[in-house]
Design a protein around this motif. Structure first.
Motif, PDB file in Angstrom:
ATOM      1  N   TYR A 126      -7.434   3.153  -1.033  1.00 46.64           N
ATOM      2  CA  TYR A 126      -6.441   2.084  -0.906  1.00 46.64           C
ATOM      3  C   TYR A 126      -6.912   0.909  -0.056  1.00 46.64           C
ATOM      4  CZ  TYR A 126      -3.494   5.606  -3.012  1.00 46.64           C
ATOM      5  OH  TYR A 126      -2.992   6.545  -3.866  1.00 46.64           O
ATOM      6  N   GLY A 127      -8.176   0.930   0.375  1.00 42.85           N
ATOM      7  CA  GLY A 127      -8.725  -0.196   1.122  1.00 42.85           C
ATOM      8  C   GLY A 127      -8.040  -0.423   2.457  1.00 42.85           C
ATOM      9  N   GLN A 176      -4.165   1.219  10.017  1.00 44.05           N
ATOM     10  CA  GLN A 176      -3.191   1.016   8.941  1.00 44.05           C
ATOM     11  C   GLN A 176      -2.830   2.333   8.275  1.00 44.05           C
ATOM     12  OE1 GLN A 176      -5.627  -1.877   6.774  1.00 44.05           O
ATOM     13  NE2 GLN A 176      -4.013  -3.396   7.054  1.00 44.05           N
ATOM     14  N   LEU A 177      -3.864   3.150   7.988  1.00 47.34           N
ATOM     15  CA  LEU A 177      -3.594   4.424   7.334  1.00 47.34           C
ATOM     16  C   LEU A 177      -2.799   5.348   8.251  1.00 47.34           C
ATOM     17  CD1 LEU A 177      -3.949   6.280   4.907  1.00 47.34           C
ATOM     18  CD2 LEU A 177      -6.077   7.101   5.940  1.00 47.34           C
ATOM     19  N   ALA A 178      -3.128   5.343   9.552  1.00 51.33           N
ATOM     20  CA  ALA A 178      -2.381   6.177  10.498  1.00 51.33           C
ATOM     21  C   ALA A 178      -0.911   5.797  10.500  1.00 51.33           C
ATOM     22  CB  ALA A 178      -2.972   6.037  11.901  1.00 51.33           C
ATOM     23  N   ALA A 186       0.833  -1.204   0.000  1.00 50.68           N
ATOM     24  CA  ALA A 186       0.000   0.000   0.000  1.00 50.68           C
ATOM     25  C   ALA A 186       0.867   1.253   0.000  1.00 50.68           C
ATOM     26  CB  ALA A 186      -0.928  -0.009   1.214  1.00 50.68           C
ATOM     27  N   TYR A 187       1.963   1.216   0.752  1.00 55.27           N
ATOM     28  CA  TYR A 187       2.881   2.360   0.796  1.00 55.27           C
ATOM     29  C   TYR A 187       3.408   2.672  -0.601  1.00 55.27           C
ATOM     30  CZ  TYR A 187       7.235   4.916   1.630  1.00 55.27           C
ATOM     31  OH  TYR A 187       8.259   5.832   1.579  1.00 55.27           O
TER      32      TYR A 187
END
Length: 310
Positions: free
Chosen positions: A123-124, A129-131, A97-98
């Protein structure tokens, strides 16, 4: 009730464990750093209780050391344990994802300003995870929180010409740092640098992740420059390394040249070990010039590709 408390406890602990391990693996948390549960909770958007559980799990795995009466700190060999721990726990998904976000940013597919909800949808990703990813990007210098709402992506090196300019700056400061009065590279640090390069030559060049390859180079050069004792050299190099990260990742698709770079790093370490600073400075200059010349071979990989927005 917060989003974190709505989630299953086991999932929250798993997220916290993975997030802390990632901070250790990436060097944000370094060996010897003491961990503060509240600070980690605020950073990751997770409550203190699962943070405490996560730290105990990581201590059992050797990433952290339990200090009676003082909580936890990063173990001396924590980064090595962190890398294997992330691989076991599927850290590759978050890494994927990154790189998707990074590639979208380089190609112009990701807007300069975006909300966290839009990022999660695009990005689901879960909130935790996003944090974790946004905190990493902020630490690397290419994302920052907007006052009150969303995030802004900062200017980064987005062209091969800009990357070449960063190498010319490094040519000006890195060899000069070796000629500083009182230059001294600690023996233990020298041995650690040598071991990393030998592992690379023993096969890790082909198997290591892009993150690992990039961090290996960054840590080597920052260790060499940091031994000058002049903080201005080191601060400048760290800033350059942060903003050139994304373009360098693209060049890692071609790994053939890293074997020669590792050999040159070893030669430089042997020269510094002999105390031949002027000779070492000349070797470092030649090393950086060689890297610059080879950038032309990977220039097609560095060129930004156009993608439709969406």
């Amino acid at each position: 009730m917060s989003d974190a408390t709505k989630r299953l406890p086991g999932r929250v602990v798993t997220e916290a464990t993975a997030a802390i391990a990632a901070l250790v693996a990436e060097g944000t948390l370094k060996p010897g750093d003491r961990l503060l549960a509240q600070r980690l909770a605020d950073r990751l958007g997770i409550s203190r209780f699962p943070i405490g559980q996560a730290m105990r799990i990581l201590a059992e795995r050797g990433l952290l050391t339990a200090d009676p009466g003082r909580g936890f700190s990063v173990a001396t060999d924590g980064p090595c344990h962190a890398a294997s721990f992330r691989a076991e726990r599927g850290g590759g998904d978050l890494a994927s994802a990154y790189f998707r976000i990074a590639e979208d940013r380089l190609s112009g597919a990701l807007p300069e300003h975006i909300s966290e909800q839009a990022m999660r949808d695009r990005y689901g990703l879960g909130r935790g995870q996003l944090a974790q990813l946004l905190n990493r990007m902020a630490g690397e210098g290419w994302a920052e929180r907007r006052p009150g709402y969303g995030w802004r992506f900062s200017a980064v090196l987005t062209t091969p010409a800009a990357l070449e300019q960063s190498y010319r700056l490094r040519l000006a400061i890195e060899p000069a740092s070796l000629l500083e009065p009182g230059y001294r590279l600690d023996g233990n640090l020298l041995r650690q640098c040598r071991e990393v390069e030998l592992r690379m030559l023993d096969g890790e060049i082909e198997t290591a992740s892009a993150d690992t390859l990039y961090e290996r180079g960054v840590r080597f050069h920052e260790a060499i420059v940091g031994a000058s004792g002049n903080p201005f050299f080191l601060d400048t190099l760290k800033r350059v390394n942060r903003i050139r990260r994304l373009l360098v990742y693209r060049s890692l698709a071609d790994r053939s040249r890293y074997r020669q770079q590792a050999a040159e790093h070893l030669e430089l370490l042997a020269t510094l070990e002999r105390g031949a600073q002027a000779e070492a400075a000349a070797l470092l200059r030649a090393h950086l010039q060689g890297v610059m010349e080879k950038l032309s071979a990977v220039r097609p990989l560095l060129e930004a590709k156009s993608h439709p927005e969406g």
